[in-house]
Motif scaffolding. Sequence first.
Motif, mmCIF file in Angstrom:
data_model
loop_
_atom_site.group_PDB
_atom_site.id
_atom_site.type_symbol
_atom_site.label_atom_id
_atom_site.label_comp_id
_atom_site.label_asym_id
_atom_site.label_seq_id
_atom_site.Cartn_x
_atom_site.Cartn_y
_atom_site.Cartn_z
ATOM 1 N N SER B 5 0.843 -1.199 0.000
ATOM 2 C CA SER B 5 0.000 0.000 0.000
ATOM 3 C C SER B 5 0.874 1.244 0.000
ATOM 4 O O SER B 5 2.033 1.205 0.433
ATOM 5 N N GLN B 6 0.323 2.329 -0.474
ATOM 6 C CA GLN B 6 0.998 3.622 -0.444
ATOM 7 C C GLN B 6 0.022 4.674 0.061
ATOM 8 O O GLN B 6 -1.173 4.619 -0.216
ATOM 9 N N HIS B 7 0.596 5.643 0.782
ATOM 10 C CA HIS B 7 -0.234 6.733 1.291
ATOM 11 C C HIS B 7 0.566 8.024 1.268
ATOM 12 O O HIS B 7 1.729 8.022 1.699
ATOM 13 N N PRO B 8 0.027 9.108 0.772
ATOM 14 C CA PRO B 8 -1.317 9.202 0.202
ATOM 15 C C PRO B 8 -1.331 8.730 -1.251
ATOM 16 O O PRO B 8 -0.282 8.475 -1.831
ATOM 17 N N SER B 9 -2.505 8.622 -1.822
ATOM 18 C CA SER B 9 -2.599 8.253 -3.234
ATOM 19 C C SER B 9 -2.385 9.480 -4.117
ATOM 20 O O SER B 9 -1.886 9.365 -5.239
ATOM 21 N N ARG B 10 -2.790 10.625 -3.602
ATOM 22 C CA ARG B 10 -2.587 11.878 -4.322
ATOM 23 C C ARG B 10 -2.209 12.959 -3.327
ATOM 24 O O ARG B 10 -2.717 12.973 -2.204
ATOM 25 N N ILE B 21 5.839 10.386 1.585
ATOM 26 C CA ILE B 21 5.044 9.298 1.008
ATOM 27 C C ILE B 21 5.412 8.012 1.731
ATOM 28 O O ILE B 21 6.590 7.706 1.901
ATOM 29 N N GLU B 22 4.394 7.278 2.155
ATOM 30 C CA GLU B 22 4.615 6.025 2.872
ATOM 31 C C GLU B 22 4.360 4.820 1.973
ATOM 32 O O GLU B 22 3.434 4.817 1.173
ATOM 33 N N CYS B 23 5.179 3.808 2.161
ATOM 34 C CA CYS B 23 5.016 2.538 1.447
ATOM 35 C C CYS B 23 5.002 1.434 2.484
ATOM 36 O O CYS B 23 5.944 1.299 3.270
ATOM 37 N N ARG B 24 3.940 0.648 2.482
ATOM 38 C CA ARG B 24 3.809 -0.420 3.471
ATOM 39 C C ARG B 24 3.668 -1.787 2.806
ATOM 40 O O ARG B 24 2.901 -1.938 1.850
ATOM 41 N N THR B 78 9.620 5.146 3.873
ATOM 42 C CA THR B 78 9.068 6.451 3.525
ATOM 43 C C THR B 78 10.005 7.197 2.591
ATOM 44 O O THR B 78 11.238 7.068 2.689
ATOM 45 N N THR B 111 1.713 7.043 -5.911
ATOM 46 C CA THR B 111 1.313 8.331 -5.336
ATOM 47 C C THR B 111 1.525 9.409 -6.382
ATOM 48 O O THR B 111 2.644 9.581 -6.888
#
Lengths: 114, 116
Positions: B5-10, B21-24, B78, B111
């Motif tokens: 998953s990534q956050h945020p998408s935009r 930007i986070e990558c999980r 991140t 993202t």
Amino acid sequence: GENVEQHPSTLSVQEGDSAVIKCTYSDSASNYFPWYKQELGKGPQLIIDIRSNVGEKKDQRIAVTLNKTAKHFSLHITETQPEDSAVYFCAASKAIQGAQKLVFGQGTRLTINP
Amino acid sequence: GAVVSQHPSRVICKSGTSVKIECRSLDFQATTMFWYRQFPKQSLMLMATSNEGSKATYEQGVEKDKFLINHASLTLSTLTVTSAHPEDSSFYICSVLSGGGTDTQYFGPGTRLTVL
């Protein structure tokens, strides 16, 4: 370093026909060749991959062939459907200092016409 | 395959600000993650390799002081774009290297960064 060339850049086929995308690579030490499908605004999705000890691999309507001597590999999609429309990327990699780094081709925009 | 998953998408930000930007990795522990950048209608370009507990390895031409990477746990990496400028606007995608000695990479959803 590795260089991956992908052709064609765009491909349009009629629904039900087959589509073929070809890639060549430059580094004979590359040993892993994945294919990714990317839909608009999304991340790439692995659809099939092949390793250098195998010449062909098939998964339902998708197949990949590898010619190590010529350093090229191809993606074959049979019985194409509208949902196959997307951008497809080939890639090549080899282990560098314990890590596999992917080098991508330029991408092929595949359009399936109903 | 792995779920990433990534956050945020935009994200939209003003020039000069920083964006994280986070990558999980949601279903397994990833010692190695990768960060890519993709400009419109172009291919993916590797920016850096992120290794848990150590410094990231950056590709040639990528400024490590501008693109800060932190891989503090086996499930989170991140990417911070510091002092963002309009030319940093792009699609940033992370991937995780599957474990067990294999070399398969699974990608996040990406993202979209827009710098005004």
